[in-house]
Design an enzyme around this catalytic site. Structure first.
Site, PDB file in Angstrom:
ATOM      1  CG  HIS A  28      21.358  41.305  41.093  1.00 32.11           C
ATOM      2  ND1 HIS A  28      22.523  41.736  40.527  1.00 32.11           N
ATOM      3  CD2 HIS A  28      21.628  40.089  41.655  1.00 32.11           C
ATOM      4  CE1 HIS A  28      23.470  40.821  40.723  1.00 32.11           C
ATOM      5  NE2 HIS A  28      22.956  39.828  41.418  1.00 32.11           N
TER       6      HIS A  28
ATOM      7  CG  HIS B  67      23.545  39.178  45.966  1.00 32.57           C
ATOM      8  ND1 HIS B  67      24.875  39.420  45.691  1.00 32.57           N
ATOM      9  CD2 HIS B  67      23.038  38.579  44.846  1.00 32.57           C
ATOM     10  CE1 HIS B  67      25.159  38.998  44.471  1.00 32.57           C
ATOM     11  NE2 HIS B  67      24.068  38.480  43.937  1.00 32.57           N
ATOM     12  CD  GLU B  68      19.562  37.128  44.041  1.00 34.34           C
ATOM     13  OE1 GLU B  68      19.209  37.620  42.946  1.00 34.34           O
ATOM     14  OE2 GLU B  68      20.562  36.400  44.161  1.00 34.34           O
TER      15      GLU B  68
ATOM     16  CD  GLU C 165      25.830  37.808  40.381  1.00 33.36           C
ATOM     17  OE1 GLU C 165      25.631  37.806  41.632  1.00 33.36           O
ATOM     18  OE2 GLU C 165      24.915  37.718  39.553  1.00 33.36           O
TER      19      GLU C 165
END
Length: 305
Positions: free
Chosen positions: A144, A140-141, A215
């Site tokens: 980004h 997930h990070e 997100e």
């Protein structure tokens, strides 16, 4: 270099619109500062210097503020191993790996691009998650970073921060020096405060609207890259539940950086904070992951990789 993270055209479009609208606000804000300081050269130099500092040093500022530090493979071999594996799958440069000695379970990414990125996890997160769940959070990070929304949020937040500072400066200047100013000066200060307050409020809302969507985009990209949305859902559920048990006083410092976190530090009873949250609700995120899991026909239970 293009990574293998699933691109998101809607996210790209939203980032473009947000930056355009914030640019318009920036023009109004600069005009207000020129009126206040009566020197456009000084305003441009100050604004450019602060924006440049935020863009180039945001990773160091974020790490310092959240007590993070870069760590070597020898100290955290499993953490580095997960990041190495994900970067190989995604075909992207490996970011600096950092750890923050906080009990609050969370993670964040920062940096101006993929070649100058930092991914940081707290020791509270490392203690709570299994390897598969940690992989989901780190994917997930990294999403980004691949989507470049970290840099956009960093630049976008600059305007709101500076506008808020101007409001405070004008307020205290008028409060403690009002008796020495004539009526015209008071009107100018009131106008500057009004413009700055409006800029702050509008940038606040624009950033949060973008942040909530980014997100969801990072969740989607991470789930599709790993092929295991259930482990990301498990990590989300576990981290959100544990955050609710962290004392509110211990979350206050972290709340200033909510836009960068894996999940927001809202405390036991977020109340109205949910309306202005930087993240979609847990239910929205789990519903999306559930749909992706069904599409992929995922049958693997949450657990280790």
């Amino acid at each position: 270099m293009q990574s293998r993270f699933r691109s998101d055209r809607r996210l790209t479009a939203r980032m473009g619109v947000t930056l355009f609208l914030l640019g318009l606000l920036y023009v109004a804000f600069i005009a207000a500062l020129v009126v206040l300081l009566k020197s456009w050269v000084l305003v441009v130099v100050i604004a450019a210097g602060l924006l440049g500092a935020q863009y180039w040093f945001s990773d160091r500022v974020a790490l310092f503020a959240m007590h993070g530090r870069p760590v070597e493979r020898e100290a955290y071999p499993e953490l580095h191993g997960v990041v190495d594996r994900l970067c190989a799958i995604a075909d992207m440069p490996k970011p600096v790996v950092a750890v923050s000695d906080l009990e609050m379970p969370n993670a964040f990414a920062t940096g101006r691009n993929a070649d100058h990125a930092v991914v940081c996890v707290t020791t509270g997160l490392l203690r709570r998650l299994e390897r598969g769940e940690l992989e989901g959070v780190l994917a997930h990070e990294l999403a980004h970073v691949a989507h470049k929304d970290v840099a956009v949020i960093t630049v976008a937040s600059f305007l709101g921060v500076i506008a808020g500072l101007v409001v405070r400066f004008a307020f205290y200047s008028q409060l403690f020096g009002g008796g020495r100013r004539d009526q015209n000066t008071a009107v100018v200060f009131a106008a500057v405060m009004g413009v700055s307050a409006a800029v702050y409020a509008l940038s606040f809302l624009l950033i949060r609207a973008l942040s909530r969507y980014r997100e969801l985009a990072a969740d989607r990209a991470a789930a599709l890259l790993t092929g295991r949305p259930s482990v990301l859902a498990s990590a989300l559920t576990k981290v959100s539940g544990d955050l609710a048990r962290i004392p509110t006083k211990d979350l206050r410092t972290a709340q200033a950086f909510n836009a960068f976190y894996f999940t927001p530090a809202l405390g036991r009873d977020p109340g109205l904070a949910r309306i202005f949250s930087t993240h979609p609700s847990l239910e929205q995120r789990l519903d999306q992951l559930g749909r992706i899991s069904a599409e992929l026909g995922e049958a693997t239970a949450p657990g280790g990789v």
